[in-house]
Design a protein around this motif. Structure first.
Motif, PDB file in Angstrom:
ATOM      1  N   LYS A 174      -0.864   9.653   3.625  1.00  0.00           N
ATOM      2  CA  LYS A 174      -0.745   8.220   3.324  1.00  0.00           C
ATOM      3  C   LYS A 174      -0.609   7.990   1.824  1.00  0.00           C
ATOM      4  O   LYS A 174       0.141   7.109   1.390  1.00  0.00           O
TER       5      LYS A 174
ATOM      6  N   GLU B 282      -0.596  -1.743  -1.120  1.00  0.00           N
ATOM      7  CA  GLU B 282      -0.888  -2.888  -0.243  1.00  0.00           C
ATOM      8  C   GLU B 282      -1.646  -2.466   1.013  1.00  0.00           C
ATOM      9  O   GLU B 282      -2.363  -3.269   1.616  1.00  0.00           O
ATOM     10  N   LYS B 283      -1.523  -1.196   1.414  1.00  0.00           N
ATOM     11  CA  LYS B 283      -2.210  -0.715   2.619  1.00  0.00           C
ATOM     12  C   LYS B 283      -3.512   0.008   2.290  1.00  0.00           C
ATOM     13  O   LYS B 283      -4.501  -0.130   3.002  1.00  0.00           O
TER      14      LYS B 283
END
Length: 646
Positions: free
Chosen positions: A383, A424-425
């Motif tokens: 991620k 943003e995540k």
């Protein structure tokens, strides 16, 4: 009719020889090899059936009719299967996929299906042949057999044409020559029915492809006798296309490069061969693949891995013997389960790479498996890598500036540019998490370019028009990957020129690891940048193996003492003595010195008493966004209030 058996008998002998060799020299179990094995068996059976059928027909008076019918039926069935399997073999050679692959499979199966249906109906309908008064006659649809064979000749040529870009020239030549010769034999067979040539055409195809394409050593690693990387990829493809459960056991030898230095190249190859032979004897010839210089992968059925791991560990606890040398090997075993841990080759490689990296930093730990903690760390890493890619694409990186305070001038004279990432995540991602990943996957160069661009914009907009700020330079970190590029100056100067930033206002910071990655090239870079007035600062001095030799070898303009060294100075009496000597040495060399990690007034006062030039740390300012940093400098230097209003 008097038949000529010469060509069939010659073909039968060659089929038997090839079959014996094919069974004796085990082939790597690819789909192509399996298809070839079936084709070889079918062609051998067809040849035998053709000979027996013709002998039976020539002696119809004494051979029971039922036997002649069975021989004829078997010949037609095997002849139809041989043509289809030749097509299947070429289909595997060409390796079509997607819509084209499905279409080609369909075009191959449909004629074979109709041929078999007509053959099954032949005993009652007489499509291909029938017997009357004990004699053999061709059926009304015997011509379909010739068209059927010709169709597959055409399809083979079509496959070669469609896949010409990825097929070797020798394969193209073989298929074209075979098709020409086979067509001539079919025509001759049609005209001269007493000459048995069907098997001769098949034999010619079998012989050519066996000599040219079915190389038993094609998937074998020549040094160790195990399967090679190409074989491993085929196995992986087979596993991921099936529904069963498999285990991949990776055996990595940690210190192979040291052993090569100790024993020499030839002996290290013998050692690897001994390891490969042992693993092959334990697990099976086609179960072990060599994937790298010092790495083997074993493919196992689920449930067998614990026994195999125990046997390997027991063997590696004993020495390996090569040319009179007894060598103790330090192994790592990584276990990956399909489909529990991964579902594709890409996932396997990423997860394996992550575990191998952990193994190399683990000391003497031997066994590594995928558990929940590993999965959590692995997916977090993925991620973060995705977040870095998004930030590069969408220009989401932020540059923070940390003040560098001059103890002599009592003011901030420089700033260090530090990159920050807010996704943003994932939210805020610490630099010590995403920077190492960026260094590994190569995106650090793009990040560094973004930081340099932002620094030049900041200087042009806020610093150059306001000399009262007192900012003389911004320190910008430079990555090792950038320093390996001989055109480093050509990639940096255009950015400065675009914003009209003087070269002396950018100081490039590099670490010891960056400097020693390519020392000659790094020295050349320093000299080239020195000619245009741009200097280098050595960052994190005192970490790793940093010592005075780097100060001698490289023309640094500033030295930054690592924050851990600064903290040690105030906590450890021994460290205090060492660091004081380092400071004095650097001062005698006339190099400006920056101490990092200063967090208290007492630390600042003590370092000032030592004659330290500049300090950097939370005591004089944490890393701040652009606006906050400017406000901080205005307060410290009492800059004009109207500054920055535009």
């Amino acid at each position: 009719m008097q038949y000529n058996y010469d060509f069939e008998i010659m073909s039968l002998v060659i089929f038997v020889v090839i079959s014996g060799h094919f069974l004796l020299i085990r082939q790597f179990p690819t789909v192509k090899s399996k298809v070839f094995g079936r084709l070889l068996g079918v062609c051998l059976g067809e040849c035998i059936a053709n000979i027996l059928s013709c002998i039976g027909l020539a002696n119809a008076a004494i051979v029971p009719l039922i036997w002649n019918e069975l021989f004829a039926f078997a010949f037609f069935a095997l002849e139809g299967a041989a043509s289809y399997l030749m097509f299947r073999y070429m289909e595997e050679v060409c390796s079509f996929s997607g819509v084209a692959g499905r279409m080609i499979k369909y075009m191959g199966k449909v004629p074979f299906f109709f041929f078999e249906i007509m053959l099954l109906a032949t005993p009652w309908m007489g499509f291909f042949f029938y017997f009357k008064d004990g004699s053999y006659y061709q059926g009304n649809f015997a011509w379909f057999g010739y068209v059927y064979i010709g169709y597959y000749f055409f399809m083979n040529l079509l496959l070669i044409f469609l896949g010409r870009a990825r097929i070797e020239t020798r394969i193209k030549v073989i298929v074209i020559l075979y098709s020409i010769v086979a067509v001539l034999m079919v025509v001759l067979q049609y005209e001269r029915k007493e000459m048995l040539l069907t098997s001769a055409a098949n034999m010619l195809f079998i012989l050519m492809i066996y000599m040219a394409m079915q190389n038993p050593s094609a998937y074998i690693d020549s040094e160790t006798g195990t399967s090679d990387e190409q074989a491993f990829l085929i196995q992986m493809k087979n596993v991921t296309e099936q529904s069963g459960k498999k285990v991949f056991l990776v055996v990595h030898i940690r210190q192979m490069h040291h052993i090569e230095m100790l024993l020499g190249y030839e002996n290290s190859r013998r050692l690897l061969a001994e390891v490969g032979h042992y693993l092959t004897a334990l697990c099976g010839k086609f179960c072990v693949s060599r994937n790298a210089e010092d790495t083997f992968t074993i493919l196992l059925d689920e449930g067998k891995e614990e026994h195999i791991k125990g046997q390997i560990k027991k063997r590696f606890e004993q020495d390996f013997h090569v040319s009179g040398n007894s060598i103790s090997l330090n192994e790592v075993m990584i276990t990956l389960h399909y489909p529990r841990d991964f579902c594709s080759l890409a996932e396997y490689r990423a997860l394996y790479g992550y575990l191998l990296e952990a193994a190399q930093n683990s000391g003497k730990q031997v066994f590594f498996e995928v558990d929940e903690a590993v999965k959590k760390d692995y997916y977090r890493r993925n991620k973060v890598e995705q977040a870095v890619d998004r930030a590069i694409t969408e220009n989401r990186f932020e540059v923070y500036y940390q003040p560098i305070y001059s103890l002599k001038e009592k003011c901030v004279v420089s700033l260090e540019a530090l990159v920050r990432l807010k996704d943003e995540k994932l939210g805020a991602i610490p630099p010590d998490e995403f920077i190492p990943l960026a260094e590994q996957n190569g995106t650090i160069t793009q990040i560094s370019e973004i930081v340099l661009e932002e620094c030049c914009r900041f200087l042009a907009k806020h610093v150059l028009p306001n000399p009262s700020l007192g900012i003389r330079t911004i320190h910008v970190n430079i990555a090792a990957a950038q320093c390996l590029n001989r055109n480093l100056k050509e990639s940096i100067l255009p950015v400065l020129e675009r914003y009209h930033v003087p070269t002396h206002m950018i100081t490039l910071e590099l670490t010891e690891r960056t400097a020693i990655e390519a020392p000659k090239l790094m020295l050349w870079h320093m000299q080239e940048f020195g000619k245009i007035g741009m200097g280098f600062a050595m960052d994190d001095y005192g970490s790793g193996n940093s010592n005075c030799s780097y100060l001698i070898r490289f023309p640094f303009r500033e030295i930054k003492i690592d924050k851990n060294m600064t903290w040690s100075y105030f906590e450890n009496p021994t460290a205090k003595i060492v660091i004081e000597n380092e400071i004095k040495t650097i001062q005698k060399l006339g190099l400006p010195l920056i101490m990092e990690g200063v967090e208290k007034k007492e630390q600042s006062d003590a370092l000032e008493a030592l004659g330290v030039d500049m300090i950097q740390g939370y005591y004089y300012g944490k890393p701040m966004p652009e606006t906050e940093c400017l406000r901080y400098i205005r307060r410290m230097h009492f800059a004009k209030e109207e500054y920055g209003k535009s």
